[in-house]
Scaffold this motif. Sequence first.
Motif, PDB file in Angstrom:
ATOM      1  N   ARG A  82     -17.170   7.609  -0.465  1.00 41.61           N
ATOM      2  CA  ARG A  82     -17.315   6.175  -0.195  1.00 41.61           C
ATOM      3  C   ARG A  82     -16.675   5.714   1.111  1.00 41.61           C
ATOM      4  N   ALA A  83     -15.780   6.497   1.664  1.00 41.81           N
ATOM      5  CA  ALA A  83     -15.079   6.061   2.879  1.00 41.81           C
ATOM      6  C   ALA A  83     -16.036   6.093   4.064  1.00 41.81           C
ATOM      7  N   PRO A  84     -15.910   5.159   4.984  1.00 43.81           N
ATOM      8  CA  PRO A  84     -14.922   4.086   4.968  1.00 43.81           C
ATOM      9  C   PRO A  84     -15.301   2.992   3.976  1.00 43.81           C
ATOM     10  N   CYS A  85     -14.276   2.438   3.354  1.00 44.08           N
ATOM     11  CA  CYS A  85     -14.461   1.332   2.419  1.00 44.08           C
ATOM     12  C   CYS A  85     -13.201   0.474   2.458  1.00 44.08           C
ATOM     13  N   THR A  86     -13.276  -0.693   1.860  1.00 40.64           N
ATOM     14  CA  THR A  86     -12.098  -1.553   1.799  1.00 40.64           C
ATOM     15  C   THR A  86     -11.248  -1.157   0.594  1.00 40.64           C
ATOM     16  N   ALA A  87     -10.020  -1.616   0.587  1.00 43.00           N
ATOM     17  CA  ALA A  87      -9.137  -1.363  -0.546  1.00 43.00           C
ATOM     18  C   ALA A  87      -9.712  -2.011  -1.806  1.00 43.00           C
ATOM     19  N   ASN A  88     -10.326  -3.174  -1.675  1.00 42.21           N
ATOM     20  CA  ASN A  88     -10.948  -3.832  -2.829  1.00 42.21           C
ATOM     21  C   ASN A  88     -12.094  -3.003  -3.390  1.00 42.21           C
ATOM     22  N   GLU A  89     -12.913  -2.460  -2.511  1.00 45.06           N
ATOM     23  CA  GLU A  89     -14.025  -1.606  -2.968  1.00 45.06           C
ATOM     24  C   GLU A  89     -13.487  -0.368  -3.685  1.00 45.06           C
ATOM     25  N   LEU A  90     -12.421   0.191  -3.150  1.00 42.85           N
ATOM     26  CA  LEU A  90     -11.803   1.349  -3.800  1.00 42.85           C
ATOM     27  C   LEU A  90     -11.233   0.954  -5.160  1.00 42.85           C
ATOM     28  N   ALA A  91     -10.567  -0.189  -5.232  1.00 39.26           N
ATOM     29  CA  ALA A  91     -10.010  -0.670  -6.508  1.00 39.26           C
ATOM     30  C   ALA A  91     -11.105  -0.836  -7.546  1.00 39.26           C
ATOM     31  N   GLN A  92     -12.241  -1.397  -7.151  1.00 41.64           N
ATOM     32  CA  GLN A  92     -13.356  -1.570  -8.085  1.00 41.64           C
ATOM     33  C   GLN A  92     -13.898  -0.223  -8.546  1.00 41.64           C
ATOM     34  N   ALA A  93     -14.049   0.710  -7.614  1.00 40.76           N
ATOM     35  CA  ALA A  93     -14.576   2.033  -7.963  1.00 40.76           C
ATOM     36  C   ALA A  93     -13.650   2.775  -8.915  1.00 40.76           C
ATOM     37  N   LEU A  94     -12.334   2.557  -8.759  1.00 42.34           N
ATOM     38  CA  LEU A  94     -11.347   3.230  -9.615  1.00 42.34           C
ATOM     39  C   LEU A  94     -11.012   2.439 -10.867  1.00 42.34           C
ATOM     40  N   ASP A  95     -11.533   1.210 -10.969  1.00 42.45           N
ATOM     41  CA  ASP A  95     -11.210   0.306 -12.068  1.00 42.45           C
ATOM     42  C   ASP A  95      -9.697   0.092 -12.137  1.00 42.45           C
ATOM     43  N   GLN A  96      -9.121  -0.204 -10.961  1.00 42.65           N
ATOM     44  CA  GLN A  96      -7.681  -0.424 -10.827  1.00 42.65           C
ATOM     45  C   GLN A  96      -7.434  -1.786 -10.200  1.00 42.65           C
ATOM     46  N   VAL A  97      -6.253  -2.321 -10.419  1.00 47.44           N
ATOM     47  CA  VAL A  97      -5.866  -3.567  -9.765  1.00 47.44           C
ATOM     48  C   VAL A  97      -5.522  -3.256  -8.307  1.00 47.44           C
ATOM     49  N   PRO A  98      -5.734  -4.219  -7.415  1.00 48.88           N
ATOM     50  CA  PRO A  98      -5.456  -3.968  -5.995  1.00 48.88           C
ATOM     51  C   PRO A  98      -4.035  -3.491  -5.702  1.00 48.88           C
ATOM     52  N   SER A  99      -3.036  -3.982  -6.438  1.00 49.85           N
ATOM     53  CA  SER A  99      -1.660  -3.549  -6.160  1.00 49.85           C
ATOM     54  C   SER A  99      -1.482  -2.055  -6.436  1.00 49.85           C
ATOM     55  N   ALA A 100      -2.154  -1.540  -7.461  1.00 50.56           N
ATOM     56  CA  ALA A 100      -2.076  -0.099  -7.748  1.00 50.56           C
ATOM     57  C   ALA A 100      -2.746   0.704  -6.644  1.00 50.56           C
ATOM     58  N   VAL A 101      -3.846   0.182  -6.122  1.00 51.85           N
ATOM     59  CA  VAL A 101      -4.549   0.874  -5.041  1.00 51.85           C
ATOM     60  C   VAL A 101      -3.726   0.833  -3.763  1.00 51.85           C
ATOM     61  N   THR A 102      -3.012  -0.250  -3.532  1.00 45.14           N
ATOM     62  CA  THR A 102      -2.130  -0.322  -2.362  1.00 45.14           C
ATOM     63  C   THR A 102      -1.086   0.783  -2.424  1.00 45.14           C
ATOM     64  N   ARG A 103      -0.469   0.985  -3.590  1.00 46.63           N
ATOM     65  CA  ARG A 103       0.527   2.065  -3.743  1.00 46.63           C
ATOM     66  C   ARG A 103      -0.127   3.438  -3.523  1.00 46.63           C
ATOM     67  N   LEU A 104      -1.315   3.610  -4.069  1.00 45.31           N
ATOM     68  CA  LEU A 104      -2.057   4.857  -3.895  1.00 45.31           C
ATOM     69  C   LEU A 104      -2.318   5.102  -2.406  1.00 45.31           C
ATOM     70  N   LEU A 105      -2.796   4.080  -1.712  1.00 44.58           N
ATOM     71  CA  LEU A 105      -3.098   4.222  -0.288  1.00 44.58           C
ATOM     72  C   LEU A 105      -1.839   4.442   0.543  1.00 44.58           C
ATOM     73  N   ASP A 106      -0.742   3.804   0.159  1.00 43.01           N
ATOM     74  CA  ASP A 106       0.525   4.028   0.869  1.00 43.01           C
ATOM     75  C   ASP A 106       0.904   5.503   0.812  1.00 43.01           C
ATOM     76  N   LYS A 107       0.782   6.104  -0.355  1.00 35.20           N
ATOM     77  CA  LYS A 107       1.124   7.524  -0.512  1.00 35.20           C
ATOM     78  C   LYS A 107       0.161   8.401   0.289  1.00 35.20           C
ATOM     79  N   LEU A 108      -1.142   8.124   0.179  1.00 30.25           N
ATOM     80  CA  LEU A 108      -2.126   8.932   0.901  1.00 30.25           C
ATOM     81  C   LEU A 108      -1.975   8.774   2.413  1.00 30.25           C
ATOM     82  N   GLU A 109      -1.607   7.582   2.850  1.00 30.22           N
ATOM     83  CA  GLU A 109      -1.384   7.363   4.276  1.00 30.22           C
ATOM     84  C   GLU A 109      -0.139   8.125   4.737  1.00 30.22           C
TER      85      GLU A 109
END
Length: 148
Positions: free
Chosen positions: A52-79
Amino acid sequence: MICPDPTTPPSLGLLLRQVRDGLMRQLDVSMAEENLDIGFTHYLGLKVLSFRAPCTANELAQALDQVPSAVTRLLDKLEALGCVRREPHAQDRRALQIVLTDQGRQLWARLKQRGDAVMDDAMRDLSADERALLLSLLTRVRDSLTTP
């Protein structure tokens, strides 16, 4: 693990949950060998980003069925691992898009191999025909749950 009366067949929901939990545990054990302090959520994030990349954090959150704050933590680690970059969005200057780096693609390739090995091990006692039947039946069950 919840074990009901052994004389009664397990419910579909319980059985699916036990299989999911077992697969997650085995994958977490395998991914620990990467020494990156990542788990199943990171696996799923990289999997989604791999197609799916490139995508927004919101799009990723929807695809993972996660809240945006959880995706932010996920992206922080991956970054921090060098797997993703946040870049200005091509069409929306207010948004950022998530880009998978070469390092992220390489890590995903390794994790995918680990996931495939865990899945193969989990189904080792099934013939090729049984595996195909299982996937077909589960697909039909999933589709019946998503069809209006």
